[in-house]
Design a protein around this motif. Structure first.
Motif, PDB file in Angstrom:
ATOM      1  N   TYR A 154     -13.022  -2.530  12.285  1.00  0.00           N
ATOM      2  CA  TYR A 154     -13.747  -3.382  11.173  1.00  0.00           C
ATOM      3  C   TYR A 154     -12.532  -4.063  10.467  1.00  0.00           C
ATOM      4  N   THR A 155     -11.584  -3.217  10.009  1.00  0.00           N
ATOM      5  CA  THR A 155     -10.680  -3.559   9.196  1.00  0.00           C
ATOM      6  C   THR A 155      -9.868  -4.794   9.748  1.00  0.00           C
ATOM      7  N   ARG A 156      -9.599  -4.510  11.133  1.00  0.00           N
ATOM      8  CA  ARG A 156      -8.959  -5.633  11.711  1.00  0.00           C
ATOM      9  C   ARG A 156      -9.773  -6.750  11.455  1.00  0.00           C
TER      10      ARG A 156
ATOM     11  N   LYS B 158      -6.424   1.987  20.681  1.00  0.00           N
ATOM     12  CA  LYS B 158      -6.591   1.462  19.155  1.00  0.00           C
ATOM     13  C   LYS B 158      -5.280   0.898  18.754  1.00  0.00           C
ATOM     14  N   GLU B 159      -4.078   1.434  19.272  1.00  0.00           N
ATOM     15  CA  GLU B 159      -2.967   1.049  18.679  1.00  0.00           C
ATOM     16  C   GLU B 159      -1.947   0.948  19.639  1.00  0.00           C
ATOM     17  N   PRO B 160      -2.277  -0.175  20.943  1.00  0.00           N
ATOM     18  CA  PRO B 160      -1.484  -0.225  22.216  1.00  0.00           C
ATOM     19  C   PRO B 160       0.062  -0.686  21.893  1.00  0.00           C
TER      20      PRO B 160
ATOM     21  N   SER C 112     -17.610   8.257   5.983  1.00  0.00           N
ATOM     22  CA  SER C 112     -16.477   8.272   6.962  1.00  0.00           C
ATOM     23  C   SER C 112     -15.502   7.329   7.043  1.00  0.00           C
ATOM     24  N   ARG C 113     -14.423   7.476   7.441  1.00  0.00           N
ATOM     25  CA  ARG C 113     -13.280   6.350   7.363  1.00  0.00           C
ATOM     26  C   ARG C 113     -13.729   5.086   8.180  1.00  0.00           C
ATOM     27  N   ILE C 114     -13.560   4.055   7.258  1.00  0.00           N
ATOM     28  CA  ILE C 114     -13.979   2.539   7.686  1.00  0.00           C
ATOM     29  C   ILE C 114     -13.207   2.474   9.084  1.00  0.00           C
ATOM     30  N   LYS C 115     -14.035   2.003  10.248  1.00  0.00           N
ATOM     31  CA  LYS C 115     -13.248   1.922  11.413  1.00  0.00           C
ATOM     32  C   LYS C 115     -12.325   0.797  11.507  1.00  0.00           C
TER      33      LYS C 115
ATOM     34  N   GLY D  97       0.921  -1.103   0.010  1.00  0.00           N
ATOM     35  CA  GLY D  97       0.165  -0.202  -0.061  1.00  0.00           C
ATOM     36  C   GLY D  97       0.931   1.358  -0.004  1.00  0.00           C
ATOM     37  N   LEU D  98       0.287   2.077  -0.391  1.00  0.00           N
ATOM     38  CA  LEU D  98       1.004   3.758  -0.637  1.00  0.00           C
ATOM     39  C   LEU D  98       1.042   4.054   0.838  1.00  0.00           C
ATOM     40  N   SER D  99       1.603   5.369   1.103  1.00  0.00           N
ATOM     41  CA  SER D  99       1.899   5.790   2.208  1.00  0.00           C
ATOM     42  C   SER D  99       0.331   6.158   3.015  1.00  0.00           C
ATOM     43  N   GLY D 100       0.157   5.885   4.277  1.00  0.00           N
ATOM     44  CA  GLY D 100      -1.053   6.077   4.741  1.00  0.00           C
ATOM     45  C   GLY D 100      -2.303   5.211   4.860  1.00  0.00           C
ATOM     46  N   THR D 101      -1.941   4.179   3.897  1.00  0.00           N
ATOM     47  CA  THR D 101      -2.914   3.053   3.991  1.00  0.00           C
ATOM     48  C   THR D 101      -3.107   2.013   4.934  1.00  0.00           C
ATOM     49  N   GLY D 102      -2.078   1.935   5.734  1.00  0.00           N
ATOM     50  CA  GLY D 102      -2.220   0.970   6.731  1.00  0.00           C
ATOM     51  C   GLY D 102      -1.270  -0.304   6.947  1.00  0.00           C
ATOM     52  N   LYS D 103      -0.282  -0.144   6.248  1.00  0.00           N
ATOM     53  CA  LYS D 103       0.940  -1.143   6.292  1.00  0.00           C
ATOM     54  C   LYS D 103       1.448  -1.177   7.656  1.00  0.00           C
ATOM     55  N   THR D 104       1.749  -0.277   8.215  1.00  0.00           N
ATOM     56  CA  THR D 104       2.451  -0.154   9.543  1.00  0.00           C
ATOM     57  C   THR D 104       1.504  -0.521  10.722  1.00  0.00           C
ATOM     58  N   THR D 105       0.092  -0.068  10.406  1.00  0.00           N
ATOM     59  CA  THR D 105      -0.884  -0.221  11.371  1.00  0.00           C
ATOM     60  C   THR D 105      -1.451  -1.705  11.584  1.00  0.00           C
ATOM     61  N   LEU D 106      -1.537  -2.184  10.158  1.00  0.00           N
ATOM     62  CA  LEU D 106      -2.220  -3.569  10.299  1.00  0.00           C
ATOM     63  C   LEU D 106      -1.323  -4.755  10.186  1.00  0.00           C
TER      64      LEU D 106
END
Ligand SMILES: Nc1ncnc2c1ncn2[C@@H]1O[C@H](COP(=O)(O)OP(=O)(O)O)[C@@H](O)[C@H]1O
Ligand SMILES: C=C(OP(=O)(O)O)C(=O)O
Ligand SMILES: [Ca+2]
Ligand SMILES: [Mn+2]
Length: 637
Positions: free
Chosen positions: A545-547, A383-385, A539-542, A335-344
């Motif tokens: 939910y993505t998780r 959300k991101e402990p 609004s942005r998908i929660k 994914g490009l920057s900000g799409t969730g690579k690091t988060t997910l």
């Protein structure tokens, strides 16, 4: 009473409630209460006692001390010669006189100089310019603690945050530009000389010698020469950290970065359109940075180098996150920057292999880096402990705003930039997989943050669709217009990394297709962006939910579910996903204005089609049939 005359603090409280101090006596003489005498005659000596010598600076081992000292001297000499050679300008054969240590710590300098000149190395000789006579102190692979002190002492805007991170400012540039790769050799040399001269003019420079790539057979050695402790600590965190033994045997680097980010390029130099320039020279194996202090330039510059070196060895370099389940199931997150690579990829129930840059070779996947670089905007502990807890001592915290007294960070603040970041060593994530390697991927997840709100939250892709979306590299960011009205802006970046790839996108796509086919990996498209309308109305998908969607991909439950096909993009969408409201799985349900939905869907389809035009005459790999299928895998309208 203590025999050696130390002071004991009695447990019996005095009348005022404070512990009673028992003053020790020896031979009837009452000593003062300053404790045992220290083995020091001066305050400087006292301070020197505070510090125990340690590796890698003085690795003197046991009985072999004398021998080890000799080796150490030779090793230091070699290391300094190598660094001097790195800093050599083109008009001189050798670089500046480099000295190890901090010029501010005066007691060290003469010792170091005389020690080395004994080896006839630092005898000053008259050279072509006065700058050749100058000593440049090298702060070599300093520890995070030492780098904190350097940053806080010398770099404006450096502070310790309440959680122990080093809060810094990257200066005027708070995001990445695109690197120059196709400039002429002469222009590169002009910029290189400018950067090297700038670094040599300083009293001290930081040098990091580190590794890239956890696959030991395909590791490269990198040297980063920089002027700021912030940059040195950033790379300490982001590259693989050598052990003292590995550092001892480091030898010559495979690639060198000259980061003179505080110093501008000369705008009268050919090709230079601004005072910022990031230049890569693959032949010389060097990168030069002028006019930007954004640390992400170094990491992504090295990533470009890997995109060149690895495919030559039939290894695919990937702009993706990567994690692994308990059963060894590996997932990639493109994914490009900000799409969730690091988060997910940072998932408490899975092992983190890496958040951004990987290689996929014969034996499986390996992380290129030794650290993560997380976005911090709106970061929350709930959300991101894992990311929250990684922001502690040693972590570089860029461009955040904090309370001037408590040093408590306000992660909602965008005053400096929206691109606030934290760079931390990967082992700061509790379930990091060390070494950062894993078996062949089972799932390949393509992330898009669709601010148009028309892509489904999740679709299962066939191989041709996976290639179509991989080559397209779509995301939509929200950009402000002159009027201040914000509207989604589609970005297409081939292979989710057009800025880093060095070969034609179809080359990487062919490699990915072959590997996915060989290892039976499934492709997925996950929209981490808008639902219920475009940016502004929806609004942005929660994230929750993505998780859940990602969990269902990992567990295999989504692979076996029921699907139906969407119009226009022809995407297979699941009827249900555990923990996700079924009505959001088809975006049309979430839009109240169905006409607006259809218009927006067709608008996005058109953008995809236009973007793909340049690829229609390219064959992908040797498989003519797959090429045909890929061309047919885009939107039909
Ligand atoms: N549904 C979602 N899925 C993923 N990220 C989300 C979602 N909603 C909000 N976000 C936020 O979007 C950002 C994703 O950024 P990041 O993971 O750093 O992307 P990348 O690593 O791809 O650049 C994070 O700040 C995250 O909290
Ligand atoms: C470092 C970066 O990567 P990402 O946003 O993909 O995490 C960047 O784009 O500057
Ligand atoms: Ca990126
Ligand atoms: Mn990231």
């Amino acid at each position: 009473m203590a025999a050696n005359g130390e002071i004991k603090v009695g447990s019996a409280a005095g009348r005022n409630g404070l512990p009673k101090i028992q003053t020790a006596r020896q031979n009837g003489i009452c000593h003062d209460d300053s404790g045992p005498t220290v083995k020091a005659q001066t305050i400087d000596e006292l301070h020197s006692l505070q510090k125990k010598k340690s590796a890698p600076n003085t690795p003197i081992k046991g009985a072999q001390a004398a021998f080890a000292t000799m080796c150490e001297e030779d090793r230091q000499k070699q290391q300094l010669q190598s660094i001097s050679a790195s800093l050599a300008s083109l008009t001189r054969e050798t670089g500046p006189k480099v000295v190890k240590g901090d010029p501010a710590r005066k007691s060290e300098t003469p010792r170091q100089v005389s020690h080395v000149s004994h080896h006839h190395y630092f005898t000053p000789t008259i050279d072509v310019s006065d700058s050749a006579l100058k000593f440049t102190h090298v702060l070599y692979n300093l520890s995070p603690a030492e780098l904190y002190e350097q940053a806080i002492k010398n770099e404006h805007g450096s502070f310790i945050s309440s959680s122990g991170a080093l809060a810094t400012l990257s200066g005027a540039k708070t995001g990445r530009g695109s690197p120059n790769i196709e400039m002429d050799e002469h222009t590169f040399m002009v910029n290189r000389e400018r950067a090297v001269d700038y670094l040599n003019s300083l009293d001290k420079v930081f040098v990091n010698d580190q590794f890239l790539n956890w696959d030991p057979n395909n590791q490269i050695k990198v040297r980063i020469v920089s002027a700021r402790a912030y940059h040195s600590l950033f790379m300490h965190n982001m590259c693989i950290r050598p052990t003292p033994e590995e550092l001892e045997n480091f030898g010559t680097p495979d690639f060198t970065i000259y980061n003179a980010g505080q110093f501008p390029c000369n705008r009268y130099t050919h090709y230079m359109t601004s005072s910022t320039s990031v230049d890569l020279n693959l032949g010389r194996r060097e990168m030069v940075i002028l006019g930007t202090q954004y640390a992400g330039e170094m990491k992504k510059g090295l990533f470009s180098v890997m995109h060149y070196l690895m495919p030559k060895r039939q290894i695919l370099s990937l702009h993706s996150g990567c994690n692994m389940g308990r059963d060894g199931d590996v997932a990639l997150f493109f994914g490009l920057s900000g799409t969730g690579k690091t988060t997910l990829s940072t998932d408490h129930n899975r092992f983190l292999i890496g958040d951004d840059e990987h290689c996929w070779g014969e034996d499986g996947v390996s992380n290129i880096e030794g650290g993560c670089y997380a976005k911090c905007i709106d970061l929350s502990k709930e959300k991101e402990p894992d990311i929250w807890n990684a922001i502690k001592f040693g972590t570089v915290l860029e461009n955040v705003v904090f309370d001037e007294h408590t040093r408590e960070v306000d992660y909602t603040e965008k005053t400096v930039t929206e691109n606030t970041r934290a760079a931390y060593p990967i082992e700061y994530i509790p379930n990091a997989k060390i070494p950062c390697v894993g078996p062949h991927p089972k799932n390949v997840i393509l992330l898009a943050c669709d601010a148009f709100g028309v892509l489904p939250p999740v679709s299962k892709l066939n191989l041709a669709q996976t290639m179509y979306h991989f080559i397209s590299g779509y995301t939509a960011l929200v950009a402000g217009t002159e009027d201040g009205i914000k509207e989604p802006q589609a970005t297409f970046s081939a292979c989710f990394g057009a800025a880093f790839i060095m070969l034609h996108p179809t080359k990487y796509a062919a490699m990915l297709a072959a590997k996915m086919q060989k290892h039976g990996a499934t492709g997925w498209l996950v929209n981490t962006g808008w639902s219920g309308g475009s940016y502004g109305s929806g609004s942005r998908i929660k994230l929750a939910y993505t998780r859940k969607i990602i969990d269902a991909i990992h567990s295999g439950s989504l692979l076996n579910g029921n699907y139906r096909k969407t119009e226009v993009f022809g995407l297979e969408i699941p009827i249900e996903v555990e923990g996700v409201p079924s009505e959001i799985l088809d975006p049309v349900n979430t839009w109240s204005n169905k006409k607006a939905y259809k218009e927006t869907l067709l608008k996005l389809a058109g953008l995809f089609k236009n973007n793909f035009e340049v690829f229609v005459n390219h064959k992908i790999g040797k498989d003519g049939k797959l090429t045909e299928e890929i061309l047919g895998a885009g939107p039909v309208f």
